[in-house]
Scaffold this active site. Structure first.
Site, short mmCIF file in Angstrom:
data_model
loop_
_atom_site.label_atom_id
_atom_site.label_comp_id
_atom_site.label_asym_id
_atom_site.label_seq_id
_atom_site.Cartn_x
_atom_site.Cartn_y
_atom_site.Cartn_z
N GLY A 134 0.84 -1.20 0.00
CA GLY A 134 0.00 0.00 0.00
C GLY A 134 0.87 1.24 0.00
N VAL A 135 0.48 2.24 0.78
CA VAL A 135 1.21 3.51 0.81
C VAL A 135 2.67 3.27 1.19
CG1 VAL A 135 1.38 5.74 2.00
CG2 VAL A 135 -0.87 4.85 1.35
N VAL A 136 2.88 2.57 2.30
CA VAL A 136 4.26 2.37 2.79
C VAL A 136 4.97 1.28 1.97
CG1 VAL A 136 5.68 1.79 4.79
CG2 VAL A 136 3.57 3.09 5.12
N VAL A 179 25.28 -2.74 3.86
CA VAL A 179 25.04 -3.97 4.62
C VAL A 179 26.24 -4.91 4.53
CG1 VAL A 179 23.63 -6.09 4.59
CG2 VAL A 179 22.52 -3.85 4.38
N ARG A 184 -3.00 -8.41 -1.54
CA ARG A 184 -4.33 -9.03 -1.43
C ARG A 184 -4.87 -9.39 -2.82
NH1 ARG A 184 -7.69 -6.43 3.32
NH2 ARG A 184 -7.37 -4.57 2.06
N LYS A 230 1.01 4.35 19.84
CA LYS A 230 2.38 4.89 19.82
C LYS A 230 2.83 5.31 21.22
CE LYS A 230 1.85 6.49 15.06
NZ LYS A 230 1.33 7.59 14.21
N GLY A 238 3.19 9.21 5.76
CA GLY A 238 3.44 9.29 4.32
C GLY A 238 4.34 8.14 3.88
N1 LIG Z 1 0.78 5.54 6.00
C1 LIG Z 1 1.60 6.05 6.90
O1 LIG Z 1 1.91 7.24 6.89
C2 LIG Z 1 2.16 5.18 7.98
C3 LIG Z 1 1.76 3.89 8.15
N2 LIG Z 1 2.30 3.12 9.15
C4 LIG Z 1 1.89 1.74 9.31
O2 LIG Z 1 2.31 1.01 8.17
C5 LIG Z 1 1.41 -0.05 7.93
C6 LIG Z 1 0.90 0.08 6.51
O3 LIG Z 1 0.26 1.32 6.36
P1 LIG Z 1 -0.18 1.86 4.92
O4 LIG Z 1 0.80 1.46 3.89
O5 LIG Z 1 -0.48 3.29 5.12
O6 LIG Z 1 -1.54 1.07 4.71
P2 LIG Z 1 -2.26 0.72 3.35
O7 LIG Z 1 -3.67 0.39 3.69
O8 LIG Z 1 -1.99 1.76 2.31
O9 LIG Z 1 -1.48 -0.61 2.90
C7 LIG Z 1 -1.67 -1.87 3.47
C8 LIG Z 1 -1.68 -2.85 2.31
O10 LIG Z 1 -1.69 -4.16 2.83
C9 LIG Z 1 -2.54 -4.94 1.99
N3 LIG Z 1 -2.99 -6.12 2.71
C10 LIG Z 1 -3.95 -6.23 3.64
N4 LIG Z 1 -4.07 -7.51 4.04
C11 LIG Z 1 -3.15 -8.21 3.36
C12 LIG Z 1 -2.78 -9.57 3.34
N5 LIG Z 1 -3.39 -10.47 4.09
N6 LIG Z 1 -1.79 -9.95 2.52
C13 LIG Z 1 -1.16 -9.05 1.73
N7 LIG Z 1 -1.47 -7.74 1.69
C14 LIG Z 1 -2.46 -7.34 2.51
C15 LIG Z 1 -3.68 -4.00 1.63
O11 LIG Z 1 -4.34 -4.44 0.48
C16 LIG Z 1 -2.91 -2.70 1.42
O12 LIG Z 1 -2.50 -2.55 0.08
C17 LIG Z 1 0.31 0.06 8.99
O13 LIG Z 1 0.66 -0.75 10.09
C18 LIG Z 1 0.39 1.52 9.40
O14 LIG Z 1 -0.09 1.75 10.70
C19 LIG Z 1 3.26 3.59 9.99
C20 LIG Z 1 3.70 4.87 9.87
C21 LIG Z 1 3.16 5.78 8.88
N1 LIG Z 2 -2.03 7.44 10.35
C1 LIG Z 2 -0.78 7.77 10.96
C2 LIG Z 2 0.33 7.31 10.07
C3 LIG Z 2 1.58 7.16 10.80
O1 LIG Z 2 1.73 6.48 11.77
C4 LIG Z 2 -0.68 9.28 11.14
O2 LIG Z 2 -1.56 10.00 10.65
O3 LIG Z 2 0.25 9.71 11.81
#
Ligand SMILES: NC(=O)C1=CN([C@@H]2O[C@H](COP(=O)(O)OP(=O)(O)OC[C@H]3O[C@@H](n4cnc5c(N)ncnc54)[C@H](O)[C@@H]3O)[C@@H](O)[C@H]2O)C=CC1
Ligand SMILES: N[C@@H](CC=O)C(=O)O
Ligand code: NA
EC number: 1.1.1.3
Length: 455
Positions: free
Chosen positions: A21-23, A42, A54, A213, A319
């Site tokens: 997804g995003v990250v 490394v 998914r 957090k 982000g």
């Molecule tokens: N977006 C942000 O700014 C930040 C996010 N995080 C953490 O990073 C993690 C990911 O966040 P995002 O990328 O924003 O979420 P997102 O929702 O954009 O991406 C998650 C991805 O995982 C996929 N997914 C879900 N279940 C799955 C499975 N069983 N097998 C394979 N793929 C699967 C989804 O389809 C989605 O594409 C979360 O734990 C979030 O809390 C942490 C810091 C910042």
């Molecule tokens: N949804 C969170 C993403 C980072 O952890 C935020 O808005 O800070």
């Protein structure tokens, strides 16, 4: 043979990515595009061996990776990796996949604060049992290096307090409300579109993300297990334009704060007992405070330690690319351990301090009251504070013109808006005062109550 040639001749370390997804998509791109530099840092190449998604058929042609790497079979992917990066989010299947990865001998890097705050100790135990690493710098304040400084750089000091803006979405929303007068819903939508918000933004606006957090920060800072359900939590959904305006009148700004404190309570026998207080709620904070100037989706964490004094960490907490920066920093760290032998540190929870109830937390309140403008009202209000041993710092009064259509026989009565700011008191005493005030016949309404921090 040069060092770089040696790097390329060793078998690469296999990296499996869970989630794109995003990250995840930023992690995949950076792993590929920075491959040569990462290998040099490394001492071994990092080979992306698969990306669990998914939906396999989705068009991801914008990513510089072989489409054959995408798989929906996350379970088999984690068993053929040296390092597993989990950026799916949520509890399941993330937890089971991480456990399977560790059992199969892989080190794990995760950005999943919800999971770490719920099951951190169990995951640490699994990591220790299987001799692998568990790193999660991205889980708190995204790109900002904050967990490693607390775990490593401050390991010789005593951390007293961690005060942070650790949720980008809510900071973005509150900042827009403060600077542009924008509405709540519209600002949340923008934060989602910018990739800051969680898949379900309720986690952000209701404070669950910040509470997770805070639990992680407190656990590391105070060497004590703190889970998210032990964190007092209020989100920002009740913050109104009037609250933002009231803060402005005090030269303050409203922020969603994560507050982790080491406390000392003196008992009747004169002995001091240490504890931990962890809370997340909106609060007014002076604009002049280092956290008062944190704008947009930026995060900042203010740390106070005995010997180090005050430290401030600031940067992008959300982000794709900023979060991927922290993820890749962890990937390099655990990969270096693989190459050089050994592991990073595990859990440190030896202090095992009690986690206090919210009622014991020391804070200050800003209370706005709608009262009848009659003789003796101020004395009655002041008595309520005194009865609960809450000391008043300031009182301001604005007269509100009489409303000829006012309800319940109040028509034509002049009213006053009374704004009281207290000195520091236990939260239980402050909230009991508010309950008593709302029962006074001269108080028509408790218009708003907000805590004040940092002053
Ligand atoms: N977006 C942000 O700014 C930040 C996010 N995080 C953490 O990073 C993690 C990911 O966040 P995002 O990328 O924003 O979420 P997102 O929702 O954009 O991406 C998650 C991805 O995982 C996929 N997914 C879900 N279940 C799955 C499975 N069983 N097998 C394979 N793929 C699967 C989804 O389809 C989605 O594409 C979360 O734990 C979030 O809390 C942490 C810091 C910042
Ligand atoms: N949804 C969170 C993403 C980072 O952890 C935020 O808005 O800070
Ligand atoms: Na971080």
């Amino acid at each position: 043979m040069s060092e770089n040639q040696q790097v390329t001749q060793e078998a690469p370390l296999r990296v499996a990515l869970l989630g794109c997804g995003v990250v995840g998509s930023s992690v995949a791109r950076m792993l590929v595009e920075h491959g040569d530099d990462l290998a040099a840092r490394v001492g071994r190449r990092l080979e992306l061996v698969g990306i669990a998604v998914r939906r396999a058929g989705k068009d991801r042609s914008d990513l510089p990776v072989d489409p054959a790497l995408f798989t929906t079979d996350a379970e088999s992917l984690v068993t053929r990796a040296d390092i597993v990066v989990e950026v799916i989010g949520g509890i399941e299947p993330a937890r089971s996949l991480i456990e399977l990865a560790m059992k199969s001998g892989a080190s794990v890097v995760s950005a999943n604060k919800a999971l770490l705050a719920e099951a951190g100790p169990a995951l640490y135990a699994e990591a220790a049992e299987h001799g692998v690493d568990l790193y999660y710098e991205a889980a708190v304040a995204g790109a900002i290096p904050i967990l490693r400084p607390i775990r490593e750089s401050l390991a010789g000091d005593e951390v007293r307090k961690v005060l942070g803006i650790v949720n980008g979405t809510t900071n973005y929303v509150l900042d827009k409300m403060d600077t542009t007068g924008q509405g709540f819903a519209e600002a949340v939508e923008q934060a989602q579109a910018l990739g800051y918000a969680e898949a379900d933004p309720t986690a952000d606006v209701e404070g669950f993300d910040a509470a997770a957090k805070a639990a992680i920060l407190a656990s590391l800072a105070f060497h004590t297990r703190v889970s998210s359900d032990q964190v007092y939590r209020e989100g920002i959904t009740e913050v109104s334009a009037a609250d933002v305006q009231a803060a402005r009148e005090m030269d303050c700004v409203v922020k969603l704060l994560a507050i982790c404190e080491r406390t000392e309570t003196i008992g009747s026998d004169g002995r001091s007992t240490a504890g931990v207080s962890v809370r997340v709620h909106p609060a007014m904070i002076p604009r002049s405070h280092p956290l008062g100037g944190v704008r947009d989706a930026f995060n900042a964490v203010f740390v106070e330690a005995d010997a180090a004094g005050q430290l401030m960490f600031y940067g992008k907490g959300a982000g794709g690319d900023p979060t991927a920066s922290a993820v890749l920093g962890d990937v390099v760290a655990v990969a270096r351990h693989r190459v050089g032998g050994g592991r990073g540190h595990g859990e440190s929870a030896y202090a095992d301090l009690p986690v206090l109830e919210m009622g014991q937390a020391l804070t200050r309140y800003h209370i706005s009251l709608d009262v009848a403008d009659r003789p003796g009202v101020l004395a009655q209000v002041a008595t309520s504070f005194a009865e609960h041993a809450v000391s008043i710092e300031t009182v301001r009064q604005h007269i509100i013109a009489a409303d000829p259509d006012g309800p319940d026989g109040d028509a034509g009565e002049t009213r006053a808006n009374l704004i009281v700011v207290t000195h520091t008191a236990p939260d239980a005493a402050l909230s009991a005062t508010v309950r008593a005030l709302s029962g006074l016949d001269t108080v028509r309404e408790v218009v708003s109550v907000m805590r004040v921090e940092g002053a």
